[in-house]
Scaffold this motif. Sequence first.
Motif, short mmCIF file in Angstrom:
data_model
loop_
_atom_site.label_atom_id
_atom_site.label_comp_id
_atom_site.label_asym_id
_atom_site.label_seq_id
_atom_site.Cartn_x
_atom_site.Cartn_y
_atom_site.Cartn_z
N ARG A 2 -6.56 -4.46 -8.60
CA ARG A 2 -5.91 -5.02 -7.46
C ARG A 2 -5.80 -6.54 -7.37
O ARG A 2 -7.06 -7.12 -7.83
CB ARG A 2 -6.65 -4.30 -6.25
CG ARG A 2 -6.04 -4.74 -4.81
CD ARG A 2 -6.71 -3.84 -3.78
NE ARG A 2 -7.95 -4.64 -3.49
CZ ARG A 2 -8.04 -5.48 -2.49
NH1 ARG A 2 -7.20 -5.73 -1.66
NH2 ARG A 2 -9.31 -5.83 -2.30
N ILE A 5 -1.77 -3.86 -8.93
CA ILE A 5 -1.28 -3.64 -7.45
C ILE A 5 -1.57 -4.81 -6.47
O ILE A 5 -2.71 -5.46 -6.70
CB ILE A 5 -1.87 -2.41 -6.79
CG1 ILE A 5 -3.32 -2.62 -6.84
CG2 ILE A 5 -1.56 -1.14 -7.90
CD1 ILE A 5 -4.19 -1.28 -6.14
N HIS A 6 -0.58 -5.01 -5.87
CA HIS A 6 -0.46 -6.22 -4.70
C HIS A 6 -0.56 -5.68 -3.52
O HIS A 6 0.34 -5.22 -2.97
CB HIS A 6 0.66 -7.10 -4.94
CG HIS A 6 0.41 -8.29 -3.80
ND1 HIS A 6 1.60 -8.81 -3.22
CD2 HIS A 6 -0.48 -9.15 -3.66
CE1 HIS A 6 1.28 -9.74 -2.52
NE2 HIS A 6 -0.31 -9.97 -2.64
N SER A 7 -2.04 -5.31 -2.93
CA SER A 7 -2.14 -4.63 -1.80
C SER A 7 -3.40 -4.99 -1.04
O SER A 7 -4.30 -5.50 -1.49
CB SER A 7 -2.19 -2.94 -2.12
OG SER A 7 -2.88 -2.23 -1.06
N ASN A 51 -8.24 -1.97 -0.63
CA ASN A 51 -9.16 -1.82 -1.80
C ASN A 51 -9.43 -0.26 -2.11
O ASN A 51 -9.62 -0.20 -3.43
CB ASN A 51 -10.51 -2.35 -1.70
CG ASN A 51 -11.45 -2.72 -2.79
OD1 ASN A 51 -10.87 -3.17 -3.86
ND2 ASN A 51 -12.54 -1.97 -2.79
N THR A 75 0.68 -1.16 -0.03
CA THR A 75 -0.03 0.02 -0.03
C THR A 75 0.90 1.43 -0.17
O THR A 75 0.58 2.41 -0.76
CB THR A 75 -1.00 -0.01 1.12
OG1 THR A 75 -1.62 -1.10 1.04
CG2 THR A 75 -1.72 1.17 1.32
N THR A 93 2.38 1.83 -3.50
CA THR A 93 1.28 2.06 -4.48
C THR A 93 0.55 3.50 -4.41
O THR A 93 0.16 3.94 -5.34
CB THR A 93 0.04 0.93 -4.19
OG1 THR A 93 0.71 -0.31 -4.42
CG2 THR A 93 -1.16 1.20 -5.52
N TYR A 142 -5.34 -9.65 -4.63
CA TYR A 142 -5.08 -9.98 -3.43
C TYR A 142 -6.26 -10.81 -3.01
O TYR A 142 -7.18 -10.87 -3.45
CB TYR A 142 -5.33 -8.69 -2.58
CG TYR A 142 -4.37 -8.78 -1.10
CD1 TYR A 142 -3.17 -8.58 -1.38
CD2 TYR A 142 -5.14 -9.21 -0.20
CE1 TYR A 142 -2.46 -8.80 0.11
CE2 TYR A 142 -4.39 -9.64 1.13
CZ TYR A 142 -3.11 -9.26 1.22
OH TYR A 142 -2.39 -9.26 2.13
#
Length: 229
Positions: A142, A126-128, A131, A107, A110, A144
């Motif tokens: 996203r 994005i790997h976070s 949301n 996060t 990002t 995850y």
Amino acid sequence: MKKNSFVALVVFFSFLTSILVFNGCGKKEEDVIKIGAILPLTGTLASLGEKEARMLNFIADYVNERKMLGKNLYIEIQDGKTDPKLAAMIAQKFVSQGLDYILISTTPLTAAALPILEKNNKTTIIHSMTNALLNNTKFAVRIYPSIYDEIECLNNFLIDKKVSKIFFLRVKGEFSELWIKNFKQINPKINLYEEEYILTNLDLKNIIPKIKKSNPDYIILLGYGSEYP
């Protein structure tokens, strides 16, 4: 192929599918698919970034050796540490290089890089855990695990056990708040205790007496993991 390698390959093809959905197959005259990656290779979250870098390098080698895409896959990995300013600089660099596809992890990185990439119409994966990063975006996706999937896994572990109290030690943020909220709704009979911390202050010793006082049956850690020792 080892299980972890197979999982990595599946994640990558999810990433590639997202790219194709957004931008089509790209320019036909190009023989290389270029992807930029901003990962936390050093700093607080280095253990996460190192694993992701190994995954991406494995994927590139695996795909290119088997000519699976009809083009060579090139992934430029840059270390964003846990420094938002550095992540923003790298994002600007990727824009200037003409990279159209960007992968970002965590996060903090990002949140800093995404506005730059969004402004320049760059497809971003994005790997976070957060949301809300997708609010007001057109070019970001996203990846995850679902909160519900994680809770289901935990409930499968708890199903035959007598559990009356659980203590949640969680990193401050949207994801952990939603996680506990959903867990409460699914398990209303379990008494929950919780304490939050922030990544910029990892001295958690003052929380230990609170955990002891609550005397929980289980302690659940909701965070990145490298901070828990």
